[in-house]
Enzyme design. Structure first.
Site, PDB file in Angstrom:
ATOM      1  N   ASP A  19     -34.934 -16.018  21.510  1.00 19.67           N
ATOM      2  CA  ASP A  19     -34.361 -17.235  22.087  1.00 19.67           C
ATOM      3  C   ASP A  19     -33.546 -18.021  21.052  1.00 19.67           C
ATOM      4  O   ASP A  19     -33.884 -18.028  19.870  1.00 19.67           O
ATOM      5  CB  ASP A  19     -35.508 -18.107  22.625  1.00 19.67           C
ATOM      6  CG  ASP A  19     -35.024 -19.163  23.609  1.00 19.67           C
ATOM      7  OD1 ASP A  19     -33.845 -19.108  24.011  1.00 19.67           O
ATOM      8  OD2 ASP A  19     -35.820 -20.037  23.972  1.00 19.67           O
ATOM      9  N   TRP A  24     -27.583 -21.793  18.668  1.00 21.43           N
ATOM     10  CA  TRP A  24     -27.098 -21.412  17.337  1.00 21.43           C
ATOM     11  C   TRP A  24     -25.566 -21.494  17.305  1.00 21.43           C
ATOM     12  O   TRP A  24     -24.980 -22.063  16.390  1.00 21.43           O
ATOM     13  CB  TRP A  24     -27.561 -19.981  17.028  1.00 21.43           C
ATOM     14  CG  TRP A  24     -27.173 -19.461  15.686  1.00 21.43           C
ATOM     15  CD1 TRP A  24     -27.838 -19.654  14.501  1.00 21.43           C
ATOM     16  CD2 TRP A  24     -26.039 -18.635  15.385  1.00 21.43           C
ATOM     17  NE1 TRP A  24     -27.182 -19.006  13.490  1.00 21.43           N
ATOM     18  CE2 TRP A  24     -26.082 -18.371  14.003  1.00 21.43           C
ATOM     19  CE3 TRP A  24     -24.996 -18.091  16.137  1.00 21.43           C
ATOM     20  CZ2 TRP A  24     -25.117 -17.585  13.356  1.00 21.43           C
ATOM     21  CZ3 TRP A  24     -24.040 -17.319  15.510  1.00 21.43           C
ATOM     22  CH2 TRP A  24     -24.107 -17.072  14.134  1.00 21.43           C
ATOM     23  N   HIS A  36     -24.606 -14.719  21.179  1.00 17.84           N
ATOM     24  CA  HIS A  36     -25.121 -13.466  21.749  1.00 17.84           C
ATOM     25  C   HIS A  36     -24.668 -12.260  20.906  1.00 17.84           C
ATOM     26  O   HIS A  36     -25.427 -11.311  20.718  1.00 17.84           O
ATOM     27  CB  HIS A  36     -24.654 -13.302  23.200  1.00 17.84           C
ATOM     28  CG  HIS A  36     -25.229 -14.355  24.115  1.00 17.84           C
ATOM     29  ND1 HIS A  36     -26.551 -14.715  24.080  1.00 17.84           N
ATOM     30  CD2 HIS A  36     -24.656 -15.124  25.086  1.00 17.84           C
ATOM     31  CE1 HIS A  36     -26.780 -15.666  24.986  1.00 17.84           C
ATOM     32  NE2 HIS A  36     -25.642 -15.933  25.603  1.00 17.84           N
ATOM     33  N   TRP A  68     -29.883 -15.050  35.546  1.00 17.95           N
ATOM     34  CA  TRP A  68     -28.817 -14.890  36.554  1.00 17.95           C
ATOM     35  C   TRP A  68     -28.254 -16.239  36.980  1.00 17.95           C
ATOM     36  O   TRP A  68     -27.192 -16.311  37.596  1.00 17.95           O
ATOM     37  CB  TRP A  68     -29.325 -14.134  37.790  1.00 17.95           C
ATOM     38  CG  TRP A  68     -29.629 -12.690  37.541  1.00 17.95           C
ATOM     39  CD1 TRP A  68     -30.854 -12.100  37.553  1.00 17.95           C
ATOM     40  CD2 TRP A  68     -28.698 -11.636  37.240  1.00 17.95           C
ATOM     41  NE1 TRP A  68     -30.756 -10.758  37.276  1.00 17.95           N
ATOM     42  CE2 TRP A  68     -29.438 -10.439  37.091  1.00 17.95           C
ATOM     43  CE3 TRP A  68     -27.304 -11.578  37.077  1.00 17.95           C
ATOM     44  CZ2 TRP A  68     -28.842  -9.215  36.776  1.00 17.95           C
ATOM     45  CZ3 TRP A  68     -26.706 -10.356  36.776  1.00 17.95           C
ATOM     46  CH2 TRP A  68     -27.470  -9.206  36.636  1.00 17.95           C
ATOM     47  N   LEU A 130     -40.431   5.162  17.385  1.00 16.44           N
ATOM     48  CA  LEU A 130     -40.728   3.867  18.007  1.00 16.44           C
ATOM     49  C   LEU A 130     -40.331   3.858  19.484  1.00 16.44           C
ATOM     50  O   LEU A 130     -39.247   4.334  19.843  1.00 16.44           O
ATOM     51  CB  LEU A 130     -39.925   2.782  17.267  1.00 16.44           C
ATOM     52  CG  LEU A 130     -39.805   1.425  17.939  1.00 16.44           C
ATOM     53  CD1 LEU A 130     -41.057   0.605  17.706  1.00 16.44           C
ATOM     54  CD2 LEU A 130     -38.604   0.667  17.412  1.00 16.44           C
ATOM     55  N   ARG A 193     -43.360 -21.406  25.175  1.00 20.12           N
ATOM     56  CA  ARG A 193     -43.782 -20.980  26.518  1.00 20.12           C
ATOM     57  C   ARG A 193     -43.488 -19.490  26.674  1.00 20.12           C
ATOM     58  O   ARG A 193     -42.729 -18.905  25.893  1.00 20.12           O
ATOM     59  CB  ARG A 193     -43.081 -21.800  27.597  1.00 20.12           C
ATOM     60  CG  ARG A 193     -41.591 -21.810  27.507  1.00 20.12           C
ATOM     61  CD  ARG A 193     -40.916 -22.598  28.634  1.00 20.12           C
ATOM     62  NE  ARG A 193     -39.490 -22.676  28.348  1.00 20.12           N
ATOM     63  CZ  ARG A 193     -38.908 -23.657  27.674  1.00 20.12           C
ATOM     64  NH1 ARG A 193     -39.617 -24.690  27.258  1.00 20.12           N
ATOM     65  NH2 ARG A 193     -37.612 -23.631  27.412  1.00 20.12           N
ATOM     66  N   LEU A 194     -44.082 -18.907  27.732  1.00 21.65           N
ATOM     67  CA  LEU A 194     -43.936 -17.460  27.915  1.00 21.65           C
ATOM     68  C   LEU A 194     -42.783 -17.104  28.849  1.00 21.65           C
ATOM     69  O   LEU A 194     -42.346 -15.951  28.896  1.00 21.65           O
ATOM     70  CB  LEU A 194     -45.237 -16.856  28.442  1.00 21.65           C
ATOM     71  CG  LEU A 194     -46.429 -16.964  27.484  1.00 21.65           C
ATOM     72  CD1 LEU A 194     -47.677 -16.349  28.101  1.00 21.65           C
ATOM     73  CD2 LEU A 194     -46.127 -16.273  26.160  1.00 21.65           C
ATOM     74  N   SER A 195     -42.299 -18.088  29.618  1.00 16.90           N
ATOM     75  CA  SER A 195     -41.140 -17.872  30.496  1.00 16.90           C
ATOM     76  C   SER A 195     -41.249 -16.606  31.348  1.00 16.90           C
ATOM     77  O   SER A 195     -40.290 -15.822  31.422  1.00 16.90           O
ATOM     78  CB  SER A 195     -39.844 -17.855  29.684  1.00 16.90           C
ATOM     79  OG  SER A 195     -39.646 -19.089  29.071  1.00 16.90           O
TER      80      SER A 195
HETATM   81  C1  FPP Z   1     -31.483 -16.130  24.519  1.00 19.43           C
HETATM   82  O1  FPP Z   1     -30.665 -17.092  23.970  1.00 19.43           O
HETATM   83  C2  FPP Z   1     -30.778 -14.832  24.716  1.00 19.43           C
HETATM   84  C3  FPP Z   1     -30.380 -14.325  25.922  1.00 19.43           C
HETATM   85  C4  FPP Z   1     -30.630 -14.997  27.192  1.00 19.43           C
HETATM   86  C5  FPP Z   1     -29.680 -13.043  26.067  1.00 19.43           C
HETATM   87  C6  FPP Z   1     -29.714 -12.241  24.845  1.00 19.43           C
HETATM   88  C7  FPP Z   1     -29.335 -10.847  25.099  1.00 19.43           C
HETATM   89  C8  FPP Z   1     -28.468 -10.215  24.360  1.00 19.43           C
HETATM   90  C9  FPP Z   1     -27.704 -10.844  23.302  1.00 19.43           C
HETATM   91  C10 FPP Z   1     -28.245  -8.785  24.632  1.00 19.43           C
HETATM   92  C11 FPP Z   1     -29.292  -7.976  23.916  1.00 19.43           C
HETATM   93  C12 FPP Z   1     -28.996  -6.577  24.125  1.00 19.43           C
HETATM   94  C13 FPP Z   1     -29.770  -5.587  23.721  1.00 19.43           C
HETATM   95  C14 FPP Z   1     -29.363  -4.221  24.079  1.00 19.43           C
HETATM   96  C15 FPP Z   1     -31.009  -5.810  22.946  1.00 19.43           C
HETATM   97  P1  FPP Z   1     -30.175 -18.305  24.871  1.00 19.43           P
HETATM   98  O2  FPP Z   1     -28.782 -18.028  25.309  1.00 19.43           O
HETATM   99  O3  FPP Z   1     -31.162 -18.564  25.952  1.00 19.43           O
HETATM  100  O4  FPP Z   1     -30.180 -19.442  23.810  1.00 19.43           O
HETATM  101  P2  FPP Z   1     -30.361 -21.001  24.089  1.00 19.43           P
HETATM  102  O5  FPP Z   1     -31.794 -21.187  24.545  1.00 19.43           O
HETATM  103  O6  FPP Z   1     -30.092 -21.596  22.752  1.00 19.43           O
HETATM  104  O7  FPP Z   1     -29.364 -21.395  25.138  1.00 19.43           O
END
Ligand code: FPP
Length: 250
Positions: A19, A24, A36, A68, A130, A193-195
């Protein structure tokens, strides 16, 4: 720096809620997708580290059902990032015998994403290293409802007697039926939290909440978390005295 050689006990199954990507990026005055992009690099680094340390199971929450609800443009970037990284950057760890599995309601995903995921599952199916599980369009309560429906259907067909249904039965009907329960669950970014992530599977997991935003989470942060796990006493309802006697009896 933690000396990893000194750890006597590594968790068998580590689950991570990665998270903080958006915050960031925002902190740096950049668009959320920048976070991301960095988040994927960190995910690969941590998978590699888990592999090097000999942790057998790692599950990453890559995209929740709730995600989503985000703007379509952000969802589209995350999906593209996932596909592209699995086709390219992930190759290095795949070559190290990582087996990739995916959990979640994959029918929510586009055909293109489904194909990439199917392909990677197929290509790594016989790998012995793994076991990396990616939770995508995943929600724990939905998973439990799905398992319940499927058990009821079988019970109605006479495959199960109601009184025979137990915890193993439920476990066998979850997406994670082939995985051990979660030993250690890490969430970054300071949220505690576990969301809706692996609720059943984490029933006895040790929880670790780190203030670091995921794109800043380093191998050293991972080591610190594992060190903390190592120092915890997992009593499962027993007394500390009983656990010590158990250890000396081995
Ligand atoms: C949480 O940060 C991250 C996500 C909701 C998506 C992260 C997924 C990826 C970057 C793709 C990963 C892909 C692979 C194959 C492992 P946030 O956007 O919720 O951060 P915030 O809480 O600061 O808004």
């Amino acid at each position: 720096m933690i000396d990893m050689m000194q750890l006597t006990e590594l968790p068998r199954h580590v689950a991570i809620i990665m998270d903080g990507n958006g915050r960031w990026a925002e902190k740096m005055g950049k668009p959320r997708i920048y976070g991301h992009h960095k988040g994927v690099d960190v995910a690969i680094e941590i998978v590699q580290e888990a592999l090097d340390l000999g942790i057998p199971y790692l599950t990453l929450f890559a995209f929740s059902k709730d995600n989503w609800k985000r703007p379509k443009s952000e969802i589209s970037v995350i999906m593209t990032l996932m596909m592209n990284s699995l086709k390219s950057e992930f190759q290095r760890i795949i070559d190290s015998q990582v087996k990739i599995n995916v959990i979640g309601n994959l029918s929510d995903l586009s055909h293109e994403v489904q194909e990439v995921l199917e392909d990677i599952k197929h290509r790594t199916a016989n790998h012995k290293g793994l076991q990396l599980t990616l939770a995508i369009s995943y929600e724990s309560r939905e998973e439990i409802v799905m398992a319940t429906k499927s058990i009821i259907k079988k019970a109605l067909l006479g495959d199960y007697k109601i009184e025979e249904i137990n915890q193993d039965t439920i476990n066998q009907h979850l997406y994670t039926s082939s995985l051990p329960y979660v030993d250690f669950l890490i969430r970054t970014s300071g949220e505690q939290r576990l969301s809706n992530f692996l609720l059943w599977q984490s029933g006895y997991a040790e929880l670790f909440f780190d203030d670091t935003l995921w794109p800043d989470f380093s191998k050293d942060d991972f080591h610190k978390a594992l060190n903390e796990y190592n120092n915890r006493e997992r009593r499962y309802g027993k007394t500390g005295q009983q656990i010590k006697q158990q250890i000396f009896a081995v």
